[in-house]
Design a protein around this motif. Structure first.
Motif, PDB file in Angstrom:
ATOM      1  N   PRO A 515     -74.112 -22.731 -13.586  1.00 30.17           N
ATOM      2  CA  PRO A 515     -74.430 -22.920 -12.566  1.00 30.17           C
ATOM      3  C   PRO A 515     -74.979 -21.439 -11.051  1.00 30.17           C
ATOM      4  N   GLU A 516     -75.160 -21.964 -10.101  1.00 28.73           N
ATOM      5  CA  GLU A 516     -75.815 -21.235  -9.486  1.00 28.73           C
ATOM      6  C   GLU A 516     -76.782 -20.096  -9.735  1.00 28.73           C
ATOM      7  N   PHE A 517     -77.064 -20.054 -11.041  1.00 30.98           N
ATOM      8  CA  PHE A 517     -78.757 -19.568 -10.828  1.00 30.98           C
ATOM      9  C   PHE A 517     -79.406 -20.996 -11.514  1.00 30.98           C
ATOM     10  N   PRO A 518     -80.275 -20.965 -10.621  1.00 25.59           N
ATOM     11  CA  PRO A 518     -81.487 -22.254 -11.230  1.00 25.59           C
ATOM     12  C   PRO A 518     -83.024 -21.545 -11.692  1.00 25.59           C
ATOM     13  N   ASN A 519     -83.413 -22.222 -12.699  1.00 21.14           N
ATOM     14  CA  ASN A 519     -84.675 -21.827 -13.716  1.00 21.14           C
ATOM     15  C   ASN A 519     -84.519 -20.718 -13.864  1.00 21.14           C
ATOM     16  N   PHE A 520     -83.175 -20.537 -14.632  1.00 19.97           N
ATOM     17  CA  PHE A 520     -82.333 -19.048 -15.716  1.00 19.97           C
ATOM     18  C   PHE A 520     -82.544 -20.113 -16.593  1.00 19.97           C
ATOM     19  N   SER A 560     -88.118 -29.101  -8.561  1.00 14.06           N
ATOM     20  CA  SER A 560     -88.810 -27.480  -8.683  1.00 14.06           C
ATOM     21  C   SER A 560     -87.929 -26.693  -9.194  1.00 14.06           C
ATOM     22  N   THR A 561     -86.953 -27.560  -9.517  1.00 10.39           N
ATOM     23  CA  THR A 561     -85.303 -26.731  -9.604  1.00 10.39           C
ATOM     24  C   THR A 561     -84.222 -27.619 -10.613  1.00 10.39           C
ATOM     25  N   VAL A 562     -84.168 -26.473 -11.482  1.00  7.87           N
ATOM     26  CA  VAL A 562     -82.957 -27.380 -12.425  1.00  7.87           C
ATOM     27  C   VAL A 562     -81.428 -25.776 -12.610  1.00  7.87           C
ATOM     28  N   GLU A 563     -80.539 -26.612 -12.444  1.00  5.37           N
ATOM     29  CA  GLU A 563     -79.056 -25.499 -12.680  1.00  5.37           C
ATOM     30  C   GLU A 563     -78.311 -26.414 -12.866  1.00  5.37           C
ATOM     31  N   VAL A 564     -77.798 -26.451 -14.354  1.00  2.00           N
ATOM     32  CA  VAL A 564     -76.510 -26.730 -14.867  1.00  2.00           C
ATOM     33  C   VAL A 564     -75.473 -26.872 -13.635  1.00  2.00           C
ATOM     34  N   ARG A 565     -74.749 -27.610 -14.366  1.00  2.00           N
ATOM     35  CA  ARG A 565     -73.272 -28.540 -13.362  1.00  2.00           C
ATOM     36  C   ARG A 565     -72.193 -27.260 -13.310  1.00  2.00           C
ATOM     37  N   PRO A 566     -71.459 -27.141 -13.004  1.00  2.00           N
ATOM     38  CA  PRO A 566     -70.302 -25.904 -13.503  1.00  2.00           C
ATOM     39  C   PRO A 566     -69.396 -26.704 -14.060  1.00  2.00           C
ATOM     40  N   GLU A 567     -69.517 -27.741 -13.469  1.00  2.00           N
ATOM     41  CA  GLU A 567     -68.214 -29.337 -14.896  1.00  2.00           C
ATOM     42  C   GLU A 567     -68.639 -28.771 -16.837  1.00  2.00           C
ATOM     43  N   PHE A 624     -77.477 -31.487 -15.164  1.00  2.00           N
ATOM     44  CA  PHE A 624     -78.117 -29.975 -14.264  1.00  2.00           C
ATOM     45  C   PHE A 624     -78.553 -31.268 -12.473  1.00  2.00           C
ATOM     46  N   VAL A 625     -78.346 -29.520 -11.722  1.00  2.00           N
ATOM     47  CA  VAL A 625     -78.809 -30.568 -10.531  1.00  2.00           C
ATOM     48  C   VAL A 625     -79.790 -30.419 -10.273  1.00  2.00           C
ATOM     49  N   THR A 626     -80.851 -30.730  -9.633  1.00  2.00           N
ATOM     50  CA  THR A 626     -82.366 -31.128 -10.176  1.00  2.00           C
ATOM     51  C   THR A 626     -82.168 -31.274  -7.948  1.00  2.00           C
ATOM     52  N   THR A 627     -84.190 -30.398  -7.906  1.00  2.00           N
ATOM     53  CA  THR A 627     -84.780 -30.901  -6.555  1.00  2.00           C
ATOM     54  C   THR A 627     -85.665 -30.808  -7.373  1.00  2.00           C
ATOM     55  N   ASP A 628     -86.616 -32.061  -6.277  1.00  2.00           N
ATOM     56  CA  ASP A 628     -88.077 -32.031  -7.096  1.00  2.00           C
ATOM     57  C   ASP A 628     -88.820 -31.244  -5.651  1.00  2.00           C
ATOM     58  N   VAL A 629     -90.433 -31.026  -6.025  1.00  2.00           N
ATOM     59  CA  VAL A 629     -91.500 -30.037  -5.907  1.00  2.00           C
ATOM     60  C   VAL A 629     -91.229 -30.559  -4.111  1.00  2.00           C
TER      61      VAL A 629
END
Length: 641
Positions: A515-520, A560-567, A624-629
């Protein structure tokens, strides 16, 4: 090949494997029925005659000889089909194989397609670029699959060539303790193995050859070290600082950042009082000097783990005196085939008998994979929990203890020193590569008192004894708790991975995302070391599949981004911890780098290989928390786990 040569090759065959090949060759189901059904054999190195009596052995070899002597030798059965495959593997092993393994086995053996079928023509948008740190077996695997899909990537490697661990570790006797027909990419079988358990040079050559064959060398920058990486929320890209061969630093940018730096690349260097005063040489096994000459010298070695057990028998014949400083005794087992070369006759089978290489690889997968894990669980009703976990674990303990006693019978004073008090498999089981025989040599000394201090001419142990030395070798392992955090990675909101993984407590969902490390993405991260068995190359394939699938789905869904949720990470970590409480690595009598200062196991995975394979088949984007382009990321600081 002459008739005599063919006969000689078939005499070397594993008949368990050859029976399966006969079914493929002929399509005759008689080869799946008694008396041609192999006998179940749970030993790591199975009887190559598969329990058949001599008459049946002769029949199998004769049938194979007749078929292989009659061109064009085209198999009748290629893929037996998913429905029949479970029957075949169960017959092959002499035991029932659970149904959940069948898709995994079929893919690993090449009977089902394992690659992702997709091209950018399907989704005509800007292509994300990927930055990979490390060109070991994980980085090479990922680069190969990205290249196949046409996804832009670059690799930064701090060494002068690919190989990672196998490039860096060059100490005498260095090699693999997993059979290399399994310790290899399923999509890049090697027909040129010279040993069944390959020494370091063969493994390094294999990785180098793969990098060339995959066509990825032109995308690797060698002698280039990543010194830091930070996430830019505005551009939604990673800014990565690299130091090139000339020592100059520059900043590169990428949409996706993958740390494939692995577990074993930061040696743990022990420090003792007075060490700087020692007039001789001191070096770590992972930093073995190219010009090291131990001939006729008084040599000490600190540690009795895997590298020491390989080094000691290899150098003992060259040195004047060898002193081994042991902190903890290690369980070790004999594998007579460990140094066995692949004979020309055996090599012919791999090269020319249809499906021989596939079934042979599966045999190694099964024996060096999940077969052991069920015996590493604590039995709450077991009456000897101090020495073992359960009845089978206790049997393994007795077998190895008896072996140690037999090997050291001429030196009974060594038996107690060399017999561990913790349950077997609490630490990595080592292979006796001549270790116990070497301990019995007159110029070899095993010291169990700790080193108190160094002197100009050697060291003094806690019992006051002085040990005169010319060379001290540190076989003290690696620091494995900081992993990718040593790359100085900073994610969203200024969150440092070193802080997230502080106190020797690295955690990641599936060992891959944080979490808090998008696209990583992390390869060979926390809780992905296979303590119960398996292959690091097999692991690289599973994680490569997961990461590539994530990237493809990002493109398909215009993310544009994917980031795993903390929970999600928290739930996964809780599950890992709960499972480890039932396994050997939390046993109170075991001291190991597997467990951190809080008693949490952060290196081995608690899952069966098939469980982890299933978890990495298809990413669940609800995780994941995601955002589109086109979206602007306006999220507040996420809740940290």
């Amino acid at each position: 090949m002459t008739d005599a040569d063919l006969t000689a090759s078939l005499d070397e065959a594993d008949l368990r494997v050859l029976v399966m090949c006969l079914f493929h060759m002929t399509g005759d189901r008689k080869w799946l029925e008694p008396p041609y059904r192999p006998v179940r054999d749970v030993r790591l190195i199975a009887d190559p005659n598969a329990g058949f009596d001599p008459t049946v052995c002769a029949e199998i070899r004769l049938a194979a000889h007749e078929w292989l002597s009659t061109p064009p030798c085209t198999p009748t059965v290629d893929d037996p089909g998913a429905g029949s495959f479970g029957e075949l593997v169960s017959i092959f092993l002499g035991e029932n194989v659970p149904s959940e393994y069948i898709p995994l086995i079929r893919q690993d053996m090449g009977f089902e397609h394992n690659d992702i079928d997709w091209t950018y023509d399907d989704v005509p948008i800007d292509r994300p670029d990927v930055m990979i740190v490390g060109a070991g077996v994980s980085g090479v695997c990922l680069a190969a699959k990205l290249r196949r899909l046409g996804i832009d990537y670059r690799v930064f490697e701090k060494n002068a060539d690919v190989g990672g661990t196998w490039f860096e570790n060059r100490y005498p006797g260095c090699g693999v303790d997993t059979p290399n027909h399994f310790y290899s990419y399923s999509f890049a079988p090697n027909s040129e193995w010279k040993h069944f358990f390959s020494p370091r040079d063969e493994l390094q050559a294999y990785v180098e050859d793969c990098a060339t064959a995959f066509g990825i060398r032109d995308r690797i920058e060698f002698d280039t070290e990543v010194t830091g990486a930070s996430w830019d929320a505005d551009s939604k890209r990673w800014n990565i600082t690299v130091r090139g061969p000339d020592g100059a630093e520059r900043v590169e940018s990428a949409a996706i950042f993958v740390a494939a730096s692995g577990h074993f690349n930061q040696p743990t260097v022990a420090e003792f009082p007075g060490q700087s005063e020692f007039s001789g040489e001191i070096f770590h096994t992972a930093r073995w000097p190219a010009d090291a000459d131990l001939s006729g010298k008084r040599v000490g070695i600190v540690g009795t783990g895997a590298s020491s057990m390989q080094v000691v028998p290899t150098i003992a014949g060259d040195v004047e005196h060898l002193t081994i400083f042991q902190r903890t005794a290690q369980w070790a087992r004999p594998i007579p085939e460990y140094n066995l070369p692949v004979a020309t006759e055996s090599q012919w089978l791999f090269d020319h008998v249809p499906y021989y290489d596939r079934w042979y690889r599966f045999a190694q997968f099964w024996r060096y994979g999940d077969g052991l894990l069920r015996f590493l669980k604590k039995d709450p009703s077991w009456e000897h929990p101090d020495r073992s976990l359960n009845r089978i674990n206790d049997r393994h303990r007795q077998e190895m203890a008896d072996y140690i006693s037999d090997k050291l019978a001429s030196h009974p004073e060594l038996i107690a020193k060399c017999t561990p008090t913790y349950p077997p498999f609490g630490k990595r089981i080592l292979i006796d590569n001549g270790w116990f025989d070497t301990l019995c040599e007159p110029h070899v000394e095993l010291v169990t008192d700790g080193i108190d201090r160094f002197t100009p001419t050697g060291c003094v142990t806690t019992d006051g004894a002085a040990h005169e030395l010319d060379v001290m070798i540190m076989a003290t392992g690696f620091t494995v708790t900081n992993l990718a955090a040593r790359l100085d990675v900073t994610g969203r909101n200024g969150r440092r991975l070193a802080d997230d993984w502080a106190h020797d407590n690295p955690t990641a969902h599936l060992g891959i995302t944080v979490p808090e490390f998008p696209n990583f993405f992390v390869m060979y991260g926390p809780n992905t070391n296979m303590g119960h068995g398996g292959s690091g190359i097999w692991l690289a394939e599973t994680q490569t599949h997961y990461i590539v699938k994530c990237i493809v789905e990002m493109v398909r869904n215009r993310l544009s981004t994917v980031e795993v949720r903390p929970e999600v990470r928290r739930a996964y970590t809780d599950r890992v911890d709960e499972m480890h409480q039932q396994l050997i690595w939390t046993h109170e009598g075991t001291r190991t780098y597997y467990r951190n200062r809080f008693g949490k196991v952060r290196s081995p995975m608690p899952f069966r290989l098939v469980d982890y394979w299933q978890m990495t088949r298809d990413p669940d984007f609800d995780d994941f928390v995601t955002t589109d382009v086109t979206a602007v990321d306006t999220r507040a600081e996420a809740v940290r786990s």
